[in-house]
Design a protein around this motif. Sequence first.
Motif, PDB file in Angstrom:
ATOM      1  N   UNK A  42       0.799  -1.230   0.000  1.00 20.40           N
ATOM      2  CA  UNK A  42       0.000   0.000   0.000  1.00 20.40           C
ATOM      3  C   UNK A  42       0.829   1.275   0.000  1.00 20.40           C
ATOM      4  N   UNK A  43       2.083   1.221   0.494  1.00 18.48           N
ATOM      5  CA  UNK A  43       2.883   2.433   0.696  1.00 18.48           C
ATOM      6  C   UNK A  43       2.086   3.470   1.491  1.00 18.48           C
ATOM      7  N   UNK A  44       1.435   2.988   2.524  1.00 20.12           N
ATOM      8  CA  UNK A  44       0.588   3.832   3.354  1.00 20.12           C
ATOM      9  C   UNK A  44       0.802   3.439   4.816  1.00 20.12           C
ATOM     10  N   UNK A  45       1.179   4.393   5.661  1.00 20.34           N
ATOM     11  CA  UNK A  45       1.506   4.096   7.059  1.00 20.34           C
ATOM     12  C   UNK A  45       0.250   3.790   7.859  1.00 20.34           C
ATOM     13  N   UNK A  46       0.321   2.811   8.776  1.00 21.02           N
ATOM     14  CA  UNK A  46      -0.861   2.414   9.553  1.00 21.02           C
ATOM     15  C   UNK A  46      -1.074   3.270  10.796  1.00 21.02           C
ATOM     16  N   UNK A  47      -0.722   4.554  10.721  1.00 16.34           N
ATOM     17  CA  UNK A  47      -0.928   5.471  11.845  1.00 16.34           C
ATOM     18  C   UNK A  47      -0.887   6.894  11.311  1.00 16.34           C
ATOM     19  N   UNK A  48      -1.292   7.839  12.128  1.00 21.61           N
ATOM     20  CA  UNK A  48      -1.275   9.235  11.716  1.00 21.61           C
ATOM     21  C   UNK A  48       0.150   9.747  11.577  1.00 21.61           C
ATOM     22  N   UNK A 310       1.262   4.981  -4.025  1.00 20.14           N
ATOM     23  CA  UNK A 310       0.736   4.882  -2.664  1.00 20.14           C
ATOM     24  C   UNK A 310      -0.790   4.910  -2.742  1.00 20.14           C
ATOM     25  N   UNK A 311      -1.441   3.960  -2.052  1.00 25.58           N
ATOM     26  CA  UNK A 311      -2.898   3.836  -2.122  1.00 25.58           C
ATOM     27  C   UNK A 311      -3.484   3.781  -0.725  1.00 25.58           C
ATOM     28  N   UNK A 312      -4.392   4.690  -0.422  1.00 25.65           N
ATOM     29  CA  UNK A 312      -5.030   4.723   0.894  1.00 25.65           C
ATOM     30  C   UNK A 312      -6.216   3.766   0.923  1.00 25.65           C
ATOM     31  N   UNK A 313      -6.717   3.401   2.118  1.00 27.59           N
ATOM     32  CA  UNK A 313      -7.861   2.485   2.191  1.00 27.59           C
ATOM     33  C   UNK A 313      -9.114   3.014   1.503  1.00 27.59           C
ATOM     34  N   UNK A 314      -9.269   4.339   1.413  1.00 26.79           N
ATOM     35  CA  UNK A 314     -10.452   4.893   0.755  1.00 26.79           C
ATOM     36  C   UNK A 314     -10.184   5.323  -0.682  1.00 26.79           C
ATOM     37  N   UNK A 315      -9.091   4.818  -1.278  1.00 27.02           N
ATOM     38  CA  UNK A 315      -8.917   4.930  -2.718  1.00 27.02           C
ATOM     39  C   UNK A 315      -8.230   6.165  -3.242  1.00 27.02           C
ATOM     40  N   UNK A 316      -7.511   6.922  -2.399  1.00 27.89           N
ATOM     41  CA  UNK A 316      -6.690   8.015  -2.904  1.00 27.89           C
ATOM     42  C   UNK A 316      -5.345   7.427  -3.332  1.00 27.89           C
ATOM     43  N   UNK A 347       7.701  19.062  -9.175  1.00 26.02           N
ATOM     44  CA  UNK A 347       8.194  17.944  -9.966  1.00 26.02           C
ATOM     45  C   UNK A 347       8.536  16.787  -9.030  1.00 26.02           C
ATOM     46  N   UNK A 348       7.793  15.711  -9.180  1.00 30.31           N
ATOM     47  CA  UNK A 348       7.886  14.565  -8.283  1.00 30.31           C
ATOM     48  C   UNK A 348       9.186  13.809  -8.517  1.00 30.31           C
ATOM     49  N   UNK A 349       9.987  13.640  -7.464  1.00 35.85           N
ATOM     50  CA  UNK A 349      11.287  12.973  -7.584  1.00 35.85           C
ATOM     51  C   UNK A 349      11.400  11.764  -6.663  1.00 35.85           C
ATOM     52  N   UNK A 350      10.275  11.111  -6.349  1.00 35.95           N
ATOM     53  CA  UNK A 350      10.371   9.967  -5.454  1.00 35.95           C
ATOM     54  C   UNK A 350       9.075   9.210  -5.347  1.00 35.95           C
ATOM     55  N   UNK A 351       9.019   8.332  -4.345  1.00 39.23           N
ATOM     56  CA  UNK A 351       7.841   7.517  -4.076  1.00 39.23           C
ATOM     57  C   UNK A 351       7.038   8.201  -2.981  1.00 39.23           C
ATOM     58  N   UNK A 352       5.840   8.643  -3.322  1.00 31.76           N
ATOM     59  CA  UNK A 352       4.983   9.292  -2.334  1.00 31.76           C
ATOM     60  C   UNK A 352       4.523   8.277  -1.295  1.00 31.76           C
ATOM     61  N   UNK A 353       4.358   8.734  -0.056  1.00 35.64           N
ATOM     62  CA  UNK A 353       3.879   7.876   1.028  1.00 35.64           C
ATOM     63  C   UNK A 353       2.743   8.582   1.744  1.00 35.64           C
ATOM     64  N   UNK A 354       1.630   7.881   1.930  1.00 28.63           N
ATOM     65  CA  UNK A 354       0.505   8.445   2.660  1.00 28.63           C
ATOM     66  C   UNK A 354       0.487   7.930   4.099  1.00 28.63           C
ATOM     67  N   UNK A 358      -4.909  12.077   6.364  1.00 35.71           N
ATOM     68  CA  UNK A 358      -4.929  12.599   4.989  1.00 35.71           C
ATOM     69  C   UNK A 358      -3.671  13.408   4.675  1.00 35.71           C
ATOM     70  N   UNK A 359      -2.515  12.874   5.087  1.00 41.43           N
ATOM     71  CA  UNK A 359      -1.241  13.517   4.796  1.00 41.43           C
ATOM     72  C   UNK A 359      -0.401  12.625   3.897  1.00 41.43           C
ATOM     73  N   UNK A 360       0.438  13.253   3.088  1.00 38.23           N
ATOM     74  CA  UNK A 360       1.378  12.523   2.246  1.00 38.23           C
ATOM     75  C   UNK A 360       2.737  13.186   2.325  1.00 38.23           C
ATOM     76  N   UNK A 361       3.772  12.385   2.136  1.00 34.16           N
ATOM     77  CA  UNK A 361       5.160  12.843   2.221  1.00 34.16           C
ATOM     78  C   UNK A 361       5.809  12.538   0.873  1.00 34.16           C
ATOM     79  N   UNK A 362       6.259  13.577   0.187  1.00 40.96           N
ATOM     80  CA  UNK A 362       6.695  13.458  -1.199  1.00 40.96           C
ATOM     81  C   UNK A 362       7.998  14.215  -1.390  1.00 40.96           C
ATOM     82  N   UNK A 363       8.838  13.700  -2.289  1.00 44.08           N
ATOM     83  CA  UNK A 363      10.076  14.376  -2.650  1.00 44.08           C
ATOM     84  C   UNK A 363       9.862  15.132  -3.953  1.00 44.08           C
ATOM     85  N   UNK A 364      10.241  16.396  -3.975  1.00 44.59           N
ATOM     86  CA  UNK A 364      10.063  17.222  -5.167  1.00 44.59           C
ATOM     87  C   UNK A 364      11.353  17.982  -5.455  1.00 44.59           C
ATOM     88  N   UNK A 365      11.516  18.383  -6.720  1.00 50.84           N
ATOM     89  CA  UNK A 365      12.681  19.188  -7.097  1.00 50.84           C
ATOM     90  C   UNK A 365      12.681  20.495  -6.310  1.00 50.84           C
TER      91      UNK A 365
END
Length: 424
Positions: A42-48, A310-316, A347-354, A358-365
């Motif tokens: 899922x690439x989605x953390x099981x906590x806030x 990265x896919x959240x349980x509610x489909x984002x 510009x996305x430079x990595x693997x996004x993680x949710x 409803x937060x995500x952590x992403x690497x950008x240029x």
Amino acid sequence: MMKQFFCLLLAVLLLAGCISSRQSGTAYGPGWSAVHADGRNSDCAPFNGPGKITPAWQRKFDGRINLGATTSRDGKVFVTTSGKGCHLYALDARTGETLWCTEEVNRFAVASSALLDREGHIYLADNEAMHAFDGKGALLWETPITGFPLSAQFTQTGRLIFITHIGKVYVLDRKTGQPLIGGWDLSPGNMPDAGFDPVACMKGTEACPCANTLAFDQQNGRFYFTYWKPGTASAALRAMQYTEQPVPTVTMVWENSALPGGSASSPDIAANGSRVYVNDNAGFLYALDAGTGHIIWKYEIGFEPGGSQSTSPDGYIMPAGANGARLLCIKDLGAHAELVWQCDSLHNRGVATQAGGKLAYCTVASGRGRFQNDLVVVNVLTGEILDREPLPGVTIFTVGTTLGPEGNIYVPSFNGALFAFRPD
């Protein structure tokens, strides 16, 4: 006392941001114990996750880092590298200091992330064997294999399952390393050479037929993976069934040969198990029916992702980045997918993680210079940037952001740097 108990229970439920009943009660350790967080990929953390972050520590390793770190509940961070000497490191989550490292695995271990079970044991392969270690780094067992897997998973019965890059399926007893299935060929009599083509494995093309991590459904024993069968025109998504009685067996369920150009992104299973998501190398993301393999929808993201979504349980769904990729989020609405937001300036430079909240952590240029990047915290629903922190130096691109149960965020770069951020 009863009121306090129910308040505590409610708090636990609210924090369970990306957790799924399809993962509970399994062999997986708590937290981010697999390469893509869990058996579903899922690439989605099981906590806030935290909305504001600050640098905690950073490390620089010799050689490359190809995949994100994994974390344990007792404060360890595990990372694999291709440098000389040690290829598996256990780090202190608080400081980044090396707790132990091992030379028992060779440089091909960089193709995998360490997999952790609920007893705190660690499983990692190279191109010669699958290895098991205890929590202090002592070798428990090793089992010879042919080819190398790109990380492993656990079955619904707690066994270790993986597929090597040339298409050999293994199922091992995780306590002893004894093979239950010892290298079952996906294409009997037509297996490719066991050599390594790094470009092919980065893109999942014909010269590296199985270039990703299988996704395993703990509820029914079905697993999914991409495979470019030798001699065919394109890669396919396959579904297979693992059963143990009367004897351990893997059988084909379905195959969909709809991945032009191959795929190096691992498939992931929806939280309810009804569908599977996968990318091709022609700029499309697919949702397929998990039972039949039929395409439910196909959405053009416009670039070849550099990793898994990265896919959240509610489909984002947030695709990984690549050259020319824009940071974006889409929503699975059942029969079709729609764009939630897209930010052309990021510009996305990595693997996004949710994460939960409803937060995500992403690497950008970063805009500071070529191959320099920032870590951004974004609102999944709106794309609003809540925080932005630089990744010091040249980082080229990152290879898998993970979250630890202590709240830290770990961001490794392809050129061997590992950055840790803590909640601010």
